[in-house]
Scaffold this motif. Structure first.
Motif, PDB file in Angstrom:
ATOM      1  N   VAL A 123      -7.052  -9.910   1.456  1.00 31.03           N
ATOM      2  CA  VAL A 123      -6.234  -9.320   2.523  1.00 31.03           C
ATOM      3  C   VAL A 123      -4.543 -10.078   2.211  1.00 31.03           C
ATOM      4  CG1 VAL A 123      -5.922  -8.780   4.462  1.00 31.03           C
ATOM      5  CG2 VAL A 123      -7.599  -9.489   4.199  1.00 31.03           C
ATOM      6  N   VAL A 124      -4.119  -8.471   1.668  1.00 27.23           N
ATOM      7  CA  VAL A 124      -2.381  -8.830   1.431  1.00 27.23           C
ATOM      8  C   VAL A 124      -1.824  -8.311   1.970  1.00 27.23           C
ATOM      9  CG1 VAL A 124      -0.792  -7.958  -0.348  1.00 27.23           C
ATOM     10  CG2 VAL A 124      -3.055  -9.093  -0.601  1.00 27.23           C
ATOM     11  N   THR A 125      -0.792  -8.151   3.392  1.00 23.96           N
ATOM     12  CA  THR A 125       0.127  -7.705   4.639  1.00 23.96           C
ATOM     13  C   THR A 125       1.747  -7.673   4.348  1.00 23.96           C
ATOM     14  OG1 THR A 125      -1.331  -8.031   5.871  1.00 23.96           O
ATOM     15  CG2 THR A 125      -0.050  -7.847   6.994  1.00 23.96           C
ATOM     16  N   ASP A 126       2.291  -6.873   4.094  1.00 25.40           N
ATOM     17  CA  ASP A 126       3.582  -6.363   4.398  1.00 25.40           C
ATOM     18  C   ASP A 126       3.861  -5.453   5.120  1.00 25.40           C
ATOM     19  OD1 ASP A 126       4.759  -7.476   1.286  1.00 25.40           O
ATOM     20  OD2 ASP A 126       2.496  -6.404   1.212  1.00 25.40           O
ATOM     21  N   VAL A 127       5.399  -6.335   5.867  1.00 24.69           N
ATOM     22  CA  VAL A 127       5.534  -5.084   6.433  1.00 24.69           C
ATOM     23  C   VAL A 127       6.722  -3.917   5.260  1.00 24.69           C
ATOM     24  CG1 VAL A 127       7.515  -4.930   8.448  1.00 24.69           C
ATOM     25  CG2 VAL A 127       6.108  -7.138   7.954  1.00 24.69           C
ATOM     26  N   TYR A 128       6.327  -2.391   5.996  1.00 28.33           N
ATOM     27  CA  TYR A 128       6.883  -1.406   5.529  1.00 28.33           C
ATOM     28  C   TYR A 128       8.393  -1.463   6.351  1.00 28.33           C
ATOM     29  CZ  TYR A 128       7.133   3.210   3.276  1.00 28.33           C
ATOM     30  OH  TYR A 128       8.289   4.329   2.762  1.00 28.33           O
ATOM     31  N   THR A 134       7.513   7.165  10.318  1.00 32.08           N
ATOM     32  CA  THR A 134       8.136   6.081  11.529  1.00 32.08           C
ATOM     33  C   THR A 134       6.938   5.242  12.837  1.00 32.08           C
ATOM     34  OG1 THR A 134       7.906   7.938  12.959  1.00 32.08           O
ATOM     35  CG2 THR A 134       9.826   7.691  11.926  1.00 32.08           C
ATOM     36  N   ALA A 135       7.157   4.684  13.435  1.00 35.89           N
ATOM     37  CA  ALA A 135       6.305   3.676  13.869  1.00 35.89           C
ATOM     38  C   ALA A 135       6.034   4.764  15.509  1.00 35.89           C
ATOM     39  CB  ALA A 135       6.948   2.697  14.210  1.00 35.89           C
ATOM     40  N   GLY A 136       4.575   4.481  15.563  1.00 31.42           N
ATOM     41  CA  GLY A 136       5.061   4.565  17.023  1.00 31.42           C
ATOM     42  C   GLY A 136       5.398   3.893  18.210  1.00 31.42           C
ATOM     43  N   PRO A 161       9.049  -0.690  16.130  1.00 31.00           N
ATOM     44  CA  PRO A 161       8.163  -1.872  15.225  1.00 31.00           C
ATOM     45  C   PRO A 161       8.094  -2.053  14.320  1.00 31.00           C
ATOM     46  CG  PRO A 161       7.247  -0.514  17.380  1.00 31.00           C
ATOM     47  CD  PRO A 161       8.369   0.010  16.995  1.00 31.00           C
ATOM     48  N   PRO A 162       7.684  -2.623  13.639  1.00 25.25           N
ATOM     49  CA  PRO A 162       7.296  -3.116  12.124  1.00 25.25           C
ATOM     50  C   PRO A 162       6.130  -2.201  11.836  1.00 25.25           C
ATOM     51  CG  PRO A 162       7.471  -4.686  13.227  1.00 25.25           C
ATOM     52  CD  PRO A 162       7.721  -4.140  13.936  1.00 25.25           C
ATOM     53  N   ILE A 163       6.192  -1.652  10.748  1.00 27.78           N
ATOM     54  CA  ILE A 163       4.605  -0.905  10.121  1.00 27.78           C
ATOM     55  C   ILE A 163       4.209  -2.307   9.572  1.00 27.78           C
ATOM     56  CG2 ILE A 163       4.087   1.036   8.937  1.00 27.78           C
ATOM     57  CD1 ILE A 163       6.134   2.859   9.656  1.00 27.78           C
ATOM     58  N   GLY A 252      -0.084   0.439  12.189  1.00 27.20           N
ATOM     59  CA  GLY A 252      -0.588  -0.171  11.028  1.00 27.20           C
ATOM     60  C   GLY A 252      -1.450   0.575   9.570  1.00 27.20           C
ATOM     61  N   ILE A 253      -1.223   0.365   8.266  1.00 26.54           N
ATOM     62  CA  ILE A 253      -1.884   1.436   7.214  1.00 26.54           C
ATOM     63  C   ILE A 253      -2.975   0.414   6.770  1.00 26.54           C
ATOM     64  CG2 ILE A 253      -1.273   2.836   5.348  1.00 26.54           C
ATOM     65  CD1 ILE A 253       1.241   3.092   6.541  1.00 26.54           C
ATOM     66  N   ALA A 254      -3.647   1.063   6.495  1.00 24.20           N
ATOM     67  CA  ALA A 254      -4.676   0.448   5.315  1.00 24.20           C
ATOM     68  C   ALA A 254      -4.941   0.663   4.101  1.00 24.20           C
ATOM     69  CB  ALA A 254      -6.074  -0.022   6.541  1.00 24.20           C
ATOM     70  N   LEU A 255      -4.888   0.099   3.406  1.00 24.18           N
ATOM     71  CA  LEU A 255      -5.193   0.959   1.831  1.00 24.18           C
ATOM     72  C   LEU A 255      -6.420  -0.245   1.194  1.00 24.18           C
ATOM     73  CD1 LEU A 255      -1.240   1.010   1.087  1.00 24.18           C
ATOM     74  CD2 LEU A 255      -2.998   3.067   2.029  1.00 24.18           C
ATOM     75  N   PRO A 256      -6.570   0.258  -0.023  1.00 18.42           N
ATOM     76  CA  PRO A 256      -7.333  -0.757  -1.060  1.00 18.42           C
ATOM     77  C   PRO A 256      -6.318  -1.316  -1.750  1.00 18.42           C
ATOM     78  CG  PRO A 256      -7.757   1.598  -1.332  1.00 18.42           C
ATOM     79  CD  PRO A 256      -6.754   1.845  -0.058  1.00 18.42           C
ATOM     80  N   ILE A 257      -6.644  -2.593  -1.835  1.00 18.19           N
ATOM     81  CA  ILE A 257      -5.881  -3.915  -2.301  1.00 18.19           C
ATOM     82  C   ILE A 257      -5.217  -3.666  -3.053  1.00 18.19           C
ATOM     83  CG2 ILE A 257      -7.982  -5.268  -3.102  1.00 18.19           C
ATOM     84  CD1 ILE A 257      -5.946  -8.080  -2.070  1.00 18.19           C
ATOM     85  N   GLU A 258      -5.726  -2.704  -4.375  1.00 23.20           N
ATOM     86  CA  GLU A 258      -4.718  -2.544  -5.575  1.00 23.20           C
ATOM     87  C   GLU A 258      -3.777  -1.852  -5.334  1.00 23.20           C
ATOM     88  OE1 GLU A 258      -8.161  -1.990  -4.731  1.00 23.20           O
ATOM     89  OE2 GLU A 258      -9.132  -3.692  -6.282  1.00 23.20           O
ATOM     90  N   THR A 259      -4.439  -0.460  -4.702  1.00 29.34           N
ATOM     91  CA  THR A 259      -3.209   0.238  -4.006  1.00 29.34           C
ATOM     92  C   THR A 259      -1.823  -0.322  -3.298  1.00 29.34           C
ATOM     93  OG1 THR A 259      -4.804   1.513  -3.834  1.00 29.34           O
ATOM     94  CG2 THR A 259      -3.015   2.482  -2.889  1.00 29.34           C
ATOM     95  N   GLU A 260      -1.705  -1.576  -2.322  1.00 28.55           N
ATOM     96  CA  GLU A 260      -1.128  -2.570  -1.713  1.00 28.55           C
ATOM     97  C   GLU A 260      -0.228  -3.509  -2.974  1.00 28.55           C
ATOM     98  OE1 GLU A 260       0.890  -4.608   1.201  1.00 28.55           O
ATOM     99  OE2 GLU A 260      -0.299  -5.420  -0.636  1.00 28.55           O
ATOM    100  N   ARG A 261      -0.949  -3.712  -3.205  1.00 27.48           N
ATOM    101  CA  ARG A 261      -0.474  -4.107  -4.761  1.00 27.48           C
ATOM    102  C   ARG A 261       0.831  -3.292  -5.597  1.00 27.48           C
ATOM    103  NH1 ARG A 261      -5.093  -8.205  -6.856  1.00 27.48           N
ATOM    104  NH2 ARG A 261      -4.348 -10.202  -5.106  1.00 27.48           N
ATOM    105  N   THR A 262       0.364  -2.114  -5.719  1.00 24.93           N
ATOM    106  CA  THR A 262       1.166  -1.877  -6.632  1.00 24.93           C
ATOM    107  C   THR A 262       2.149  -1.447  -5.597  1.00 24.93           C
ATOM    108  OG1 THR A 262      -1.184  -0.708  -7.895  1.00 24.93           O
ATOM    109  CG2 THR A 262       1.185   0.993  -8.021  1.00 24.93           C
TER     110      THR A 262
END
Ligand SMILES: Nc1ncnc2c1ncn2[C@@H]1O[C@H](COP(=O)(O)OP(=O)(O)O)[C@@H](O)[C@H]1O
Ligand SMILES: [Mg+2]
Lengths: 486, 244
Positions: A123-128, A134-136, A161-163, A252-262
């Motif tokens: 799991v990799v997590t970042d604040v966009y 925009t956030a809800g 609020p952070p995404i 929140g947004i969930a991505l495949p981990i490789e995509t997130e890393r890119t």
């Protein structure tokens, strides 16, 4: 059969005594049954929770816990049941300075050889921080005071609020990260085929705020390793929408981990890994093996057990009150029953004396009393068991009157006066508390017909006790003693 | 074994009670023979040991020492089933407080000892119970009443009928008239008198002299001992004289 007739006759010809005893016994048997039922329901619910989280081991870079998204200079988010429920507290990438140890894919590779490991999810997590989506709006629970409906930044300005963008091998893992249960409400989750593809499963709040539906696309600004935007974007296709039941969790947004890393310029580090163990019993062993493999200076290894304890503590409390209730019910029953037996015995000592004087054997007397008692006990068991059906859920609800609600509301106000980011953390805790509410509220007391079996067992046990004592008495009493009068 | 002349023979029967630190010599060395088919009055003041002695006769209690032999049965040493059998068949008890089973009707109360003894069908039991109730002159409309709806005299009649249920040789009545008015009491005594006339041995404990007058034999008791000629050493000779 004569004995049955005598017993029955004695019973129906003293209807007041009979129904009084049935009533008194029914209350105590009913109490015991209700407590058994409620206790069983709690135990079942605890087992369910344990089954869902119980085999997870969370691995994080050492020291990262609590330095996460909720930080913003506010208090740590990790304390208390609410905070623990809001688990993700992931370390954002910008916290990855050189002094912080990291966990890499290579490290995790070492874990695959540990026995009893069922799967490892990175799991990799970042604040966009970008402005492409925009956030809800988060509405804090217990909305009031200076906290207000919108959140204020450190400078007192409003901000969304952070995404939170999460890259993961397996978005199902999100359910153990988010508050409550994560549910895909439309579309689908990832499959292994999605690895590295530009697809996303987005939270309901994001979907609403950006009018996104399945099949729509949106873009995220790519970020370099120092956190600045590179000027390039990635276009992602929405394949599914999830809901956690809280607006916060849904931002929140969930991505495949490789995509997130890119997008976020990670190479091979993870913010956390979820190690699933094949069996609850092996969790401790695997946890130790993981610590040994990674080294405690490198990784914080927490078993789900601690999260479980946090999640379930109100429920455990309720369970122990139900057990206390059960014991109290049983003690009360015992007292009531002995008391009733005492009254009946006193009333009937003379009858016992008469019966023996005119030639009844001990067996005659005891079996008649025993059968009478059994009739009463069975009648009471029936009444008690039937009463259990409507009452058990009420008692369960009463026991799980939520202890976190009270702290959720006032806590929100605490964030206001500070004007700072603390407000956000508190909102998170409040949301988590709500998650706890719904979790506990869902303790469903299914009264199974087996209460009749329990009732019968209790009844016959009581009848036996209520017969053994008089039997002992009948066996040794001499009619002359009890038929005396002065 | 079965003495044709005496229903019961008592030799040196002792029954003491501990009442706190005090030893109560309720029955204190009683020897006597009960002549067969007579009405015997056991007379004495309250507390002299009449009930205790009757209870020993009826195996409702056990003596500390001495022998009680009723129809050849060593009553003082009966155990278990033998004791139950003795109470069922050999003696019939009539109490001062009537002591009917409250949940049973008059008829059922009389049938109960027959049911306990067994060996009789329901129809036969009912028939016999009815004839016994007839014999004690209970009005038929009372047969299906429970004790709470019967007068004291009626209850005592039912009790006498119940005592007769299994044709015992010995009827023991402990102050049977104490809770009845004198007219009703007189009727009960006449009933008992008639039983003795039918060659049953009837022992009536009483402190009432008028009842004692109806008896064939009067035994006086005081402080756990028999009085008068019964107090003498050679009680066998005495009782023979009395009973003749
Ligand atoms: N179970 C007992 N325990 C103690 N004392 C008893 C018991 N039964 C009788 N007594 C005493 O023995 C004495 C004789 O009693 P009882 O036979 O009832 O006398 P009576 O029938 O002549 O009035 C009395 O003093 C009585 O209190
Ligand atoms: Mg007496």
């Amino acid at each position: 059969m004569t004995i049955f007739r005598w017993a029955w006759r004695a019973l129906i010809r003293a209807p007041l005594r009979g129904s009084l005893l049935v009533g008194v016994l029914a209350v105590s048997i009913g109490l015991a049954l209700i407590m058994i039922t409620v206790d069983g329901a709690f135990a079942q619910r605890l087992d369910d929770i344990r089954a869902s989280v119980g085999t997870d081991i969370t691995v994080r870079p050492a020291g990262s816990f609590g330095g996460g998204v909720f930080g913003f200079g506010g208090p740590r988010g990790g304390n208390g049941p609410g905070g623990a429920l809001a688990t993700p507290t992931p370390a954002p990438s910008d916290a990855d300075d050189d002094s912080q140890p990291t966990i890499t894919d290579d490290d995790l590779q070492k874990l695959t050889s540990i026995p009893n490991v069922a799967s490892i999810t990175r799991v990799v997590t970042d604040v966009y921080q970008g402005d492409t989506i925009t956030a809800g709006t988060v509405t804090p629970p217990g909305n009031g005071g200076q906290g207000g409906p919108t959140f204020r930044g450190p400078n007192g300005q409003g901000f969304s609020p952070p995404i939170i963008v999460t890259g993961t091998d397996d978005p199902n893992t999100l359910s153990s990260l988010a508050t409550g249960d994560t549910e895909i409400t439309s579309g689908r989750s990832f499959t292994t085929d999605d690895a590295g593809k530009n697809v996303a499963v987005i939270g309901q709040a994001i979907a609403d705020a950006n009018s996104l539906a399945g099949g729509d696309t949106f873009t995220l600004n790519n970020v370099s390793s120092d956190g600045t935007e590179t000027g390039t974007t990635t276009t992602l296709t929405v394949i599914g929408i999830y809901s956690t039941g809280t607006t916060f969790g849904d931002n929140g947004i969930a991505l495949p981990i490789e995509t997130e890393r890119t997008i976020f310029a990670h190479t091979d580090t993870v913010d956390q890994a979820i190690v699933k163990v094949n069996n609850v019993d092996n969790v401790d062993q695997v946890s130790n093996d993981v610590k040994n493999a990674l080294g405690t200076d490198k990784a914080d290894v927490t078993t789900a057990e601690s999260a479980f304890t946090a999640i379930s503590s109100p429920l455990s409390d309720a369970k122990s009150s139900s057990q206390v209730g059960l014991i109290a019910a049983l003690v009360a029953s015992a007292i009531i029953i002995l008391f009733s037996i005492g009254i009946v015995a006193r009333q009937r000592v003379r009858e016992i004396g008469i019966l023996k004087a005119i030639g009844a054997s001990n067996w005659n007397v005891v079996s008649q009393l025993g059968i009478e008692t059994a009739f009463i006990a069975i009648g009471a068991a029936l009444v008690g068991a039937i009463a259990t059906f409507p009452l058990a859920q009420l008692v369960a609800d009463g026991l799980v009157s939520d202890p976190t609600t009270g702290t959720g509301g006032p806590a929100t106000n605490v964030g206001g006066p500070g004007g700072g980011g603390g407000g956000f953390f508190v909102a998170g805790a409040g949301g988590a508390a709500n998650g706890t509410n719904s979790l506990l509220g869902s303790v469903d007391v299914a009264v199974s017909p087996s209460v009749f079996a329990y009732a019968l067992a209790i009844a016959l046990g009581l009848a036996l006790i209520a017969t053994v004592i008089p039997a002992w008495y009948v066996g040794r009493v001499r009619p002359a003693e009890v038929l005396r009068y002065e | 074994m079965n003495d044709p002349e005496y229903t019961a023979v008592l030799a040196n029967v002792v029954k003491h009670f501990k009442s706190g630190p005090v030893l109560v010599r309720a029955v204190d060395g009683v020897s006597l023979q009960l002549p067969r088919g007579k009405m015997v009055a056991l007379r004495g003041p309250s507390g002299c040991g009449k009930s205790t002695l009757l209870n020993l006769f009826g195996a409702l209690d056990r003596p500390d020492s001495g022998d009680i032999v009723v129809d050849g049965i060593d009553v003082g040493r009966l155990k278990g089933g033998d004791e139950v059998d003795y109470r069922r068949r050999k003696v019939g008890f009539v109490f001062q407080m009537f002591n009917l089973m409250p949940s049973l009707t008059a008829l059922e109360n009389v049938m109960l000892p027959m049911e306990l003894a067994g060996g009789m069908g329901p129809a036969a039991r009912k028939q016999k119970a009815e004839s016994l109730l007839e014999r004690v002159k209970l009005a038929p409309d009372r047969y299906t009443r429970r004790p709470t709806r019967l007068s004291g005299g009626e209850q005592q009649r039912v009790a006498i009928a119940r005592a007769l249920a299994n044709d015992p040789a010995l009827i023991l009545a402990d102050e049977p008239t104490a809770n009845l008015d004198s007219t009703t009491g007189g009727q009960v005594i006449s009933l008992l008198r008639r039983l003795a006339d039918d060659k049953r041995t009837v022992v009536v404990a009483t402190h009432d002299n008028s009842i004692a007058q109806k008896a064939d034999v009067v035994i006086s008791m005081s402080d756990g001992k028999l009085m008068g000629k019964w107090a003498e050493e050679d009680s066998e000779a005495e009782s023979a004289r009395v009973s003749s």
